[in-house]
Design a protein around this motif. Sequence first.
Motif, PDB file in Angstrom:
ATOM      1  N   LEU A  71       0.984  -1.268  -0.048  1.00 37.90           N
ATOM      2  CA  LEU A  71      -0.170  -0.062  -0.070  1.00 37.90           C
ATOM      3  C   LEU A  71       1.079   1.076  -0.140  1.00 37.90           C
ATOM      4  O   LEU A  71       0.609   2.463   0.690  1.00 37.90           O
ATOM      5  CB  LEU A  71      -1.052  -0.012   1.302  1.00 37.90           C
ATOM      6  N   ARG A 100      -0.121  -1.211   6.328  1.00 37.07           N
ATOM      7  CA  ARG A 100      -1.278  -1.994   6.098  1.00 37.07           C
ATOM      8  C   ARG A 100      -1.612  -2.656   7.125  1.00 37.07           C
ATOM      9  O   ARG A 100      -2.294  -3.636   7.090  1.00 37.07           O
ATOM     10  CB  ARG A 100      -0.778  -2.761   4.750  1.00 37.07           C
ATOM     11  N   ILE A 101      -1.446  -2.424   8.503  1.00 39.41           N
ATOM     12  CA  ILE A 101      -1.923  -3.102   9.397  1.00 39.41           C
ATOM     13  C   ILE A 101      -3.483  -2.613   9.677  1.00 39.41           C
ATOM     14  O   ILE A 101      -3.621  -1.435   9.619  1.00 39.41           O
ATOM     15  CB  ILE A 101      -1.179  -2.998  10.762  1.00 39.41           C
ATOM     16  N   ILE A 102      -4.559  -3.533   9.731  1.00 41.92           N
ATOM     17  CA  ILE A 102      -5.829  -2.871   9.889  1.00 41.92           C
ATOM     18  C   ILE A 102      -6.000  -2.578  11.130  1.00 41.92           C
ATOM     19  O   ILE A 102      -5.696  -3.050  12.302  1.00 41.92           O
ATOM     20  CB  ILE A 102      -6.926  -4.261   9.508  1.00 41.92           C
ATOM     21  N   GLY A 117     -10.045  -7.727  -0.325  1.00 40.68           N
ATOM     22  CA  GLY A 117     -10.563  -7.138   0.952  1.00 40.68           C
ATOM     23  C   GLY A 117     -10.410  -7.932   2.040  1.00 40.68           C
ATOM     24  O   GLY A 117     -10.632  -7.439   3.236  1.00 40.68           O
ATOM     25  N   GLY A 118      -9.960  -9.049   1.999  1.00 45.70           N
ATOM     26  CA  GLY A 118      -9.797 -10.068   3.205  1.00 45.70           C
ATOM     27  C   GLY A 118      -8.817  -9.780   3.956  1.00 45.70           C
ATOM     28  O   GLY A 118      -7.888  -8.969   3.525  1.00 45.70           O
ATOM     29  N   THR A 147      -3.900  -6.168   5.506  1.00 46.28           N
ATOM     30  CA  THR A 147      -4.439  -6.547   3.925  1.00 46.28           C
ATOM     31  C   THR A 147      -3.495  -7.772   3.583  1.00 46.28           C
ATOM     32  O   THR A 147      -2.488  -8.037   4.217  1.00 46.28           O
ATOM     33  CB  THR A 147      -4.158  -5.397   3.161  1.00 46.28           C
TER      34      THR A 147
END
Lengths: 354, 809
Positions: free
Chosen positions: A13, A224-226, A343-344, A313
């Motif tokens: 990302l 990119r850590i949710i 999006g998983g 992600t």
Amino acid sequence: MAWAPTSDQILDLDGVVRRADDFRFELIDQGNNVLGDLHPDMGRPPQITNDTSAAVPRTMSSFYLTSAEVTDINPLTDQVRPVMILQNAAEYVLGVFRWASDSEPVRAWGSERASTLSDKMVLLNQGTSTSLGWSKGADIGLIVAGIALGVFPEDQVNLNAIDAELGVGVTHPLGAAQRQILAELLKVVSFLPPWINRDGSLQIVPTPDMDSVEPTLVYEAGGRIIDGTIARSNDQLDAPNVFRAYENSGQAQLIGEYRIPASAPHSVENRGYEICDPQPVSGLKTQAQADAAAKSLAVTQNTTYRWLSFDSTLDPRHDTWDPVTALGTTWIETKWTMSLRSGGAMNHLLRQVF
Amino acid sequence: MAAQNPSYPAVIGPEWLPTVPRAYPIAKGQASPVARVRSLAAENIGGLRLGVGSNPSTTDRAFVAVDIYAEGNEAPQALSVVEYPPILDETIGNWTTNAGGTVNLFARIDDALVYPPVGGDYIRQIVGGNSAYRCSVDSSGFPATARVLRVSVGCVIGMVSLPGTAFVEIGLYHEPTTTPYNPPGAIVFTNGLIPNKVTYVDCGEINPVTMLPWTPADIQSFDSGDWHIRFASAGTGGNGPSIHSAALRVSYLPVENRAAVATWRRPAGSVTSPITTDALVPMPAGTGAWAKANATNYLYVPRIARDRLVGGSAPVAGDITLLAAQQDLGAAGNPPGLRSAPPLGPPAMQAIATDEHGQLVSAFAATDVAAPRLVVRTTAPADSTDSLPYLRDSSSVVLRSLHATQQVGQRFTTSTGPRSYLGVRFVVKPPVSQDGNLIARILRVSDSVAFGGMFSITADQVRALPEIAGSGGFRYVEGFLDSAATLATATQYEGQLLATTTSTDPWTVIMMSAVGAGGQSYGGTTDFARLGTIGAGSSLTEQDLTLMFLEQPAAPATATAQIRQQSQDGDGCWCSVRYVDQVEVDWAATAITSSFSRYEIERETDGGAGFVPVWTITTEATSIWWDYEAPMDRASRYRVRVVSIASAFSAWTYTDWVTPSSYGNEVVFTSNHAPQLQLVYERTPEVEFGFLDHASDETVRIYGADYQVAFFDPNDRGVTQSLDLVVQFGREPSDNLARPLNMETVFGPLRDLSRSTLIPYVCVKHRNGSVLYASVTLSAGRLVQPGNRWTVTALATPLTGPPVAGTSA
């Protein structure tokens, strides 16, 4: 000029805020020849787990096939190779799986197949048909190669050079899993347990030196850590601060030792007492070998002081025993799980090695 | 094999590709190989040559009978049994009647073979010393058309007085050679004073004098002729044996179902293949040459014969196999074009068990696409054109290396021309690890000028093809030359395969060998395989390379597309739409006859994505097709080509552009797959659209970053259309006789169409070129008053972008 981020930019990302991941599921034969594509129900997306503590690390679950494709496969011989496709058409193989278990719910429109699949480690996880033994002085590299090539073709084995001999004779009883025999032999030379990479090849490689490794997989704030998924934990009471590898055949008196650095929070110096994790290692020949084996245990034994878990992600570049930099610290990844949909989430479980 | 490699104009080069060596056992207790061989000429046949495998260390015997049936006659039949009692003493020796008489002994033992024996009379041997009694039987009426399955001697024996033991030797006697023939188990001991139950001694199916199967004439010769039944005993004085009744027993089929039989006796030790049969005779005559009929399929069945009067009880060899070659092209099967025209079909074999009488237990079903090494020999002597000559084994003669310094080729001579060849097929084993290209091309032999383009494939690509099971690593390769090779008539060409790899890791090709089988291979000894370049290589005049080229058929001469206004009166729905424009596509039928596989029709719509396949026609004479799915108010054109059974295709023939018109706000629900289901309704002007792409979109919030990251489904899910249809107005639903119907009846045709399993989707089209290949879901059906307006909402959800091409005859 068209916007054309690289694959790494997409996965990291890095300047990318809009992604479209796609997946393909190739049905392949045992020679890895493609027989066709499968189309599992993506409303219930397949999920891949890679757990280094499991006998068969990589598994794929929630693999639902429709009745139209159920009859086209032979679950005893066919394999599935999921492929992740980025928006720039770059492709990443996510493993080579064999059917492990099946259920076939019968619907009005025919039988479906709900499957769990395992990577090809199941082939190596089978017991031997005879007892195996090697005498003192036997070439460990030749033994390992013999076992590996007895199960996998040469082009599906990545065997790093091993220049070592057994210090004492070693035997394994009839029925011992070949994976376990290999793992025991590899402990002697400070290698990781055997594992299958995402291309389906058996990997026999040294344990990474966590002091010097420079991970290519990096997770930082703003990356990119949710959000809301980070969890830290520790094994405060149990985390060993001394690892010992000892020759257990009774034919040699070798004990290797690795004491975690004094700076570590749970070191003997900080904690004030020793918690030792002694592990038998058959076939050690030299003290240096024993000490190296003890240090390797600090990486491969599933105990530590600090753990980190988070969702990110999807990143198909992960494999097995990956060193990972996350939130400024270097970790060894012991488990990940990814849900195969655009999006998983990909869940990571990391262990800090001291 | 000439029949299967006919140099058929649509395919040049050997069509028969024997990829897998086979060996069918010819052994006692095992299924026998059955091979179908087409007779291509009326000939007098005197023998066979068979390719056989054997164990050179075996010293056991084997009497092989090769039954030859006209196909259709091989099914098993119920057997008949007849027993012939004695009618004349031929010699009595020391035998007497039970009263001591020495004449007409036969009359004492001619009662029916039953137990206990009928009557109290018998014959006996109580004198001592070995002595034989022989007699004739009344077999003159044995049917001359019969197939003899088994000859036996039956009798009921006993003992004149106790104590002691006695035996009787039971068998046959050939008078012209004064030779007794006793089968295994011929000596039978008596059972004491109580007679034995009926004893039968099996003399098998082979006449030990002619070494051929028993014939009806042989059976008839037991009646005062050459053959007798014979009983002998040492007597042992007053305790000697008695015979109470006797007969010659024959098991048979009333009508011989074999055309001929060949025989071969395996010698001890090594056997040189191919073997030549010892004899071949027509049946039931059993003598002379076999007059083989033309245009007939014959089945050749080698099996172990019951030669009980020849081999006795010696062990039977179990090592003999019939060598054969199987065409197995792997996952592709045996595609059209690799076979000869009916009724010949591809070569065929099957292993079928035989019963104790040598009859096949089931009719031939041609399960294996295989051919044995079988040469049919005329009485000239010469090799019949029926012969199946090829040997496919693992020798270095059959498997030839192909590398940078050794190319391979196959010569062929055209029979008509000019004709264009485009497709190429061959069987090859790739190098183990070397890469490099393999190239196929065609050269004229006389001057080495190349014709057409080349076909090129890499070793990696060939290695990626599925391996043909049992072939030893061979792959079946199909492709097309860059451009068609137009070949003149009556000219010899050479198809070549060239490689760039070194000889240390070469390609391997199959050069099927007809060595030892005469000139019955592809093109005789004129067209053959080659090693090396023209002029510098060597000719292999009795071998053929598994390489063929396929003709590019001529395209349909013309093609037209026309608008046809289709009336909608009486279409079963209650709307006001009168007409729908359809497109009629016509073309000039081709004339490739037996090579024809199909026409392929493609449609291009103005502003669309180019030509897409829409239909396939499988009858060459059919030259018209209606397209019900063509968009309205948008120009379309079509193209048609013909494809041969060898998968070679013609150039396209194009139609002009045509534009079907809409007539208002109608919606057409139709399908090329079942146009009889077509429905046309008016719709209200409003249409709702749904955008399915976004159903799976989601946004993910990232730790430590502003805003969020969007993930979306990269696949095109299409756009739905929600259409409000007026399915009836102005009147109640009624049938053709004006009887009222249920209210929901008005929705019946639309419900039937939306739920039909006859069609892959519903083609939903309306004005301005709108076409959806959709699933149609009905909802909100309404009857609105006043005005009897029946409306329904139809949701069309797209299922595919391009149409699904169907097939019709």
